[in-house]
Design a protein around this motif. Structure first.
Motif, PDB file in Angstrom:
ATOM      1  N   VAL A 179      23.548  56.881  56.317  1.00  0.00           N
ATOM      2  CA  VAL A 179      22.952  56.829  54.981  1.00  0.00           C
ATOM      3  C   VAL A 179      21.448  56.623  55.117  1.00  0.00           C
ATOM      4  O   VAL A 179      20.998  55.646  55.717  1.00  0.00           O
ATOM      5  N   LEU A 180      20.687  57.551  54.547  1.00  0.00           N
ATOM      6  CA  LEU A 180      19.227  57.443  54.548  1.00  0.00           C
ATOM      7  C   LEU A 180      18.771  56.698  53.301  1.00  0.00           C
ATOM      8  O   LEU A 180      19.052  57.105  52.171  1.00  0.00           O
ATOM      9  N   LEU A 181      18.080  55.574  53.502  1.00  0.00           N
ATOM     10  CA  LEU A 181      17.516  54.787  52.411  1.00  0.00           C
ATOM     11  C   LEU A 181      16.013  55.014  52.350  1.00  0.00           C
ATOM     12  O   LEU A 181      15.387  55.416  53.336  1.00  0.00           O
ATOM     13  N   GLU A 182      15.446  54.732  51.204  1.00  0.00           N
ATOM     14  CA  GLU A 182      14.014  54.938  51.043  1.00  0.00           C
ATOM     15  C   GLU A 182      13.207  53.929  51.834  1.00  0.00           C
ATOM     16  O   GLU A 182      12.201  54.261  52.451  1.00  0.00           O
ATOM     17  N   ARG A 183      13.660  52.669  51.820  1.00  0.00           N
ATOM     18  CA  ARG A 183      12.926  51.629  52.534  1.00  0.00           C
ATOM     19  C   ARG A 183      13.882  50.500  52.901  1.00  0.00           C
ATOM     20  O   ARG A 183      15.013  50.436  52.405  1.00  0.00           O
ATOM     21  N   LYS A 184      13.394  49.623  53.767  1.00  0.00           N
ATOM     22  CA  LYS A 184      14.180  48.473  54.190  1.00  0.00           C
ATOM     23  C   LYS A 184      14.224  47.430  53.081  1.00  0.00           C
ATOM     24  O   LYS A 184      13.200  46.909  52.660  1.00  0.00           O
ATOM     25  N   GLY A 225      22.231  43.401  45.488  1.00  0.00           N
ATOM     26  CA  GLY A 225      21.955  44.400  44.474  1.00  0.00           C
ATOM     27  C   GLY A 225      21.082  45.544  44.938  1.00  0.00           C
ATOM     28  O   GLY A 225      20.861  46.495  44.188  1.00  0.00           O
ATOM     29  N   SER A 226      20.576  45.478  46.167  1.00  0.00           N
ATOM     30  CA  SER A 226      19.743  46.552  46.705  1.00  0.00           C
ATOM     31  C   SER A 226      20.627  47.743  47.075  1.00  0.00           C
ATOM     32  O   SER A 226      21.851  47.614  47.207  1.00  0.00           O
ATOM     33  N   PRO A 227      20.042  48.931  47.258  1.00  0.00           N
ATOM     34  CA  PRO A 227      20.839  50.075  47.706  1.00  0.00           C
ATOM     35  C   PRO A 227      21.607  49.788  48.997  1.00  0.00           C
ATOM     36  O   PRO A 227      22.742  50.238  49.153  1.00  0.00           O
ATOM     37  N   TYR A 228      20.990  49.056  49.897  1.00  0.00           N
ATOM     38  CA  TYR A 228      21.683  48.698  51.137  1.00  0.00           C
ATOM     39  C   TYR A 228      22.955  47.911  50.842  1.00  0.00           C
ATOM     40  O   TYR A 228      24.027  48.191  51.404  1.00  0.00           O
ATOM     41  N   ALA A 229      22.858  46.910  49.973  1.00  0.00           N
ATOM     42  CA  ALA A 229      24.029  46.103  49.627  1.00  0.00           C
ATOM     43  C   ALA A 229      25.109  46.963  48.984  1.00  0.00           C
ATOM     44  O   ALA A 229      26.307  46.796  49.260  1.00  0.00           O
ATOM     45  N   ILE A 267      17.758  52.683  61.966  1.00  0.00           N
ATOM     46  CA  ILE A 267      18.125  51.319  62.367  1.00  0.00           C
ATOM     47  C   ILE A 267      18.889  50.663  61.231  1.00  0.00           C
ATOM     48  O   ILE A 267      18.672  50.973  60.068  1.00  0.00           O
ATOM     49  N   GLU A 268      19.843  49.809  61.543  1.00  0.00           N
ATOM     50  CA  GLU A 268      20.543  49.077  60.506  1.00  0.00           C
ATOM     51  C   GLU A 268      19.544  48.161  59.829  1.00  0.00           C
ATOM     52  O   GLU A 268      18.811  47.428  60.462  1.00  0.00           O
ATOM     53  N   VAL A 269      19.515  48.230  58.500  1.00  0.00           N
ATOM     54  CA  VAL A 269      18.430  47.549  57.797  1.00  0.00           C
ATOM     55  C   VAL A 269      18.856  46.120  57.532  1.00  0.00           C
ATOM     56  O   VAL A 269      19.311  45.771  56.459  1.00  0.00           O
ATOM     57  N   GLU A 270      18.755  45.266  58.545  1.00  0.00           N
ATOM     58  CA  GLU A 270      19.180  43.894  58.410  1.00  0.00           C
ATOM     59  C   GLU A 270      18.135  42.982  59.020  1.00  0.00           C
ATOM     60  O   GLU A 270      17.068  43.416  59.417  1.00  0.00           O
TER      61      GLU A 270
END
Length: 527
Positions: free
Chosen positions: A178-183, A188-192, A1-4
């Motif tokens: 892109v697989l992220l570790e967490r939401k 400055g987060s990996p998502y950003a 899911i898009e982490v938003e």
């Protein structure tokens, strides 16, 4: 899911009491009219049964409940959402599914924390995702796995995945998963950082999903509701790739007619401005403008604009509107929009005169710059959510299962302005707590909409939001502008402490990456 900031379980995939056209009639709550509004005129379709709502200060107000629309998918051709403001995606194909010829997968999670196969395996999840995508109308193959090198920066990792996809398929990579570790969506987060690399630096669509939510990883819990999760991701992928998830069903007596607007070409604009929380005068506000470019109201182009600190008026709106009108002209066989509806989010009552003066004038100047005789009618509507008005159903007939007013409940008298054109619309079903209705205030209406017509047009649009199978709280144009503005906020790169330049405030202005116009025209990157 898009982490938003979106509901994680907002796709209903198997709800037995949601029905499609051709099946037995849906269960409609007492006091609400049936779902034949798609074949009615705007005036008749808007008129549901009357009801009573009680405001927070215990004033009883007469309300109406608008009829929901009939929705059109690729299969089935017609779907009845019912009166609950939600429907399911079981055996449903998108109205216009996209085709993905080349895409890739990369991970920001240490491979030692992942497994390939099994319930929580990465490859298992990707196969499930591809299966759901194809079932919902997206034509795609298994994504190409990008190489993993812990020494690579995030941008390099995405670029390597793109190169791997191009080498294997022979075509440019269109999207990177892109697989992220967490939401985590903070600056400055990996998502950003992923969004900075994709939307600005590399110009490629990205779709993030969190390992803990997707049930992926060595220590992950067995996935629950994975099909529903993958369906949510599929909706977002289709929107980003130029597909249309859902549209309004055409009236058989007047094909290709949109309620209220009819058959003429038109554009729906949405705009919002997000302001910084700091007091640093060099920290910019971020504005966003979105505009539809086809009759489905499922495809939007956008612009993200940097402007002065806490400036509410969109200063470069004239140039933005002019560019979007040209883009509409190119995409619609050299036809110009003959009607413009502009939903402006986030404007306080005290700012109405200023925003109206500058932004309405910007629209007029943009039209005049294209052609001196071009003067389409404009309807200018302010959308407000920051207010203290609450609506409570007066009886059980006007309440949903959570005790909120039914979706489509409208109040346009009593608590509204005595002389101006405004109304409160509760367009969504509550997921948690008490609903807050949207307040729509019409500043200009050159299209000559009646109250019933504009209310119905606005309400029906809330069923076309691309990221879920629910009617949402505000019209999608304003919602998308809000999402795009906050995506623009993620484009800020804060300066490192070692490179801080001494200033009177002790703060250094952040660098704001630009989202290219051509990229913003080609994808709903904020979906």
């Amino acid at each position: 899911i898009e982490v938003e900031d979106v509901e994680e379980w907002n796709v209903m995939y198997d709800t037995p009491d949601s029905s499609t056209a051709g099946s037995s009639s849906s269960s409609i709550d007492q006091g609400v009219a049936g779902t034949n509004a798609a074949s009615a005129t705007a005036e008749r379709g808007a008129m549901g049964d009357s009801a009573t709502a009680v405001t927070a200060d215990s004033e009883a107000e007469e309300t109406r409940v608008l009829n929901p629309p009939l929705l059109a998918y690729g299969s089935p051709e017609a779907l009845t959402p019912g009166t609950r403001g939600a429907w399911n995606l079981r055996d449903v194909r998108s109205s216009a599914g996209c085709q993905i010829k080349s895409w890739a997968f990369t991970t920001l999670v240490d491979p030692q924390q992942l497994v390939n196969e099994g319930e929580t395996g990465t490859m298992t999840f990707l196969r499930d995702l591809v299966q759901v995508c194809n079932k919902t109308g997206i034509q795609c193959q298994q994504p190409v796995l990008g190489p993993y090198d812990p020494r690579d920066s995030l941008e390099q990792r995405i670029k390597r995945a793109m190169d791997a996809a191009k080498a294997q398929t022979g075509t440019d990579c269109e999207m990177v998963l892109v697989l992220l570790e967490r939401k985590q969506t903070s600056a400055g987060s990996p998502y950003a950082l992923v969004k900075q690399a994709g939307d600005s630096l590399l110009g490629v669509r990205t779709q993030c999903f969190a390992a803990d939510k997707a049930g992926v990883g060595l220590n992950a819990r067995p996935p629950r509701g994975r099909i529903q999760y993958c369906a949510n991701v599929a909706l977002k992928i289709n929107a980003k790739m130029g597909g249309v998830n859902v549209k309004l069903l055409d009236d058989s007596r007047q094909p290709k007619a949109i309620p209220v607007v009819g058959t003429i070409p038109f554009m729906v604009f949405g705009a919002d401005v997000t302001h910084p929380t700091s007091f640093n005068q060099d920290d910019p506000s971020i504005a966003a403008v979105c505009a539809s470019y086809d009759r489905t109201l499922g495809r939007y182009m956008s612009r993200v604009i940097r402007q002065g600190h806490r400036q509410e008026v969109i200063g470069s709106l004239k140039d933005v509107v002019q560019d979007m009108l040209k883009e509409f002209y190119k995409r619609n066989n050299a036809r110009k929009p003959e009607a413009i509806i502009y939903y402006r989010d986030g404007v306080a009552d005290s700012q109405f005169p200023t925003v109206l003066e500058y932004e309405y004038t910007a629209f007029r100047q943009a039209c005049y710059a294209l052609e001196e005789t071009y003067c389409p009618p404009i309807t200018f509507v302010v959308v407000q959510k920051r207010h203290n008005t609450r609506l409570f159903p007066g009886d059980q007939a006007g309440a949903d299962s959570s005790g909120n007013c039914l979706p489509g409940t409208v109040v346009d008298s009593g608590i509204c302005h005595p002389t101006q054109f405004d109304f409160f619309l509760n367009s969504h079903a509550g997921l948690q707590g008490h609903n807050k209705p949207a307040h729509y205030h019409v500043l200009v209406d050159e299209n000559g909409f009646s109250a019933d017509a504009l209310q119905l047009f606005t309400y029906w649009q809330t069923y076309l939001y691309c990221r879920c199978t629910r009617s949402v709280s505000v019209c999608p144009a304003a919602y998308y502008a809000h999402l795009a503005a906050f995506r623009g906020r993620l484009m800020k790169r804060e300066a490192d402490e070692g490179s801080m330049v001494s200033s009177g405030s002790g703060e250094h202005p952040p660098e704001v990456l630009q989202i290219p116009d051509a990229y913003a025209n080609s994808t709903m990157f904020f979906a």
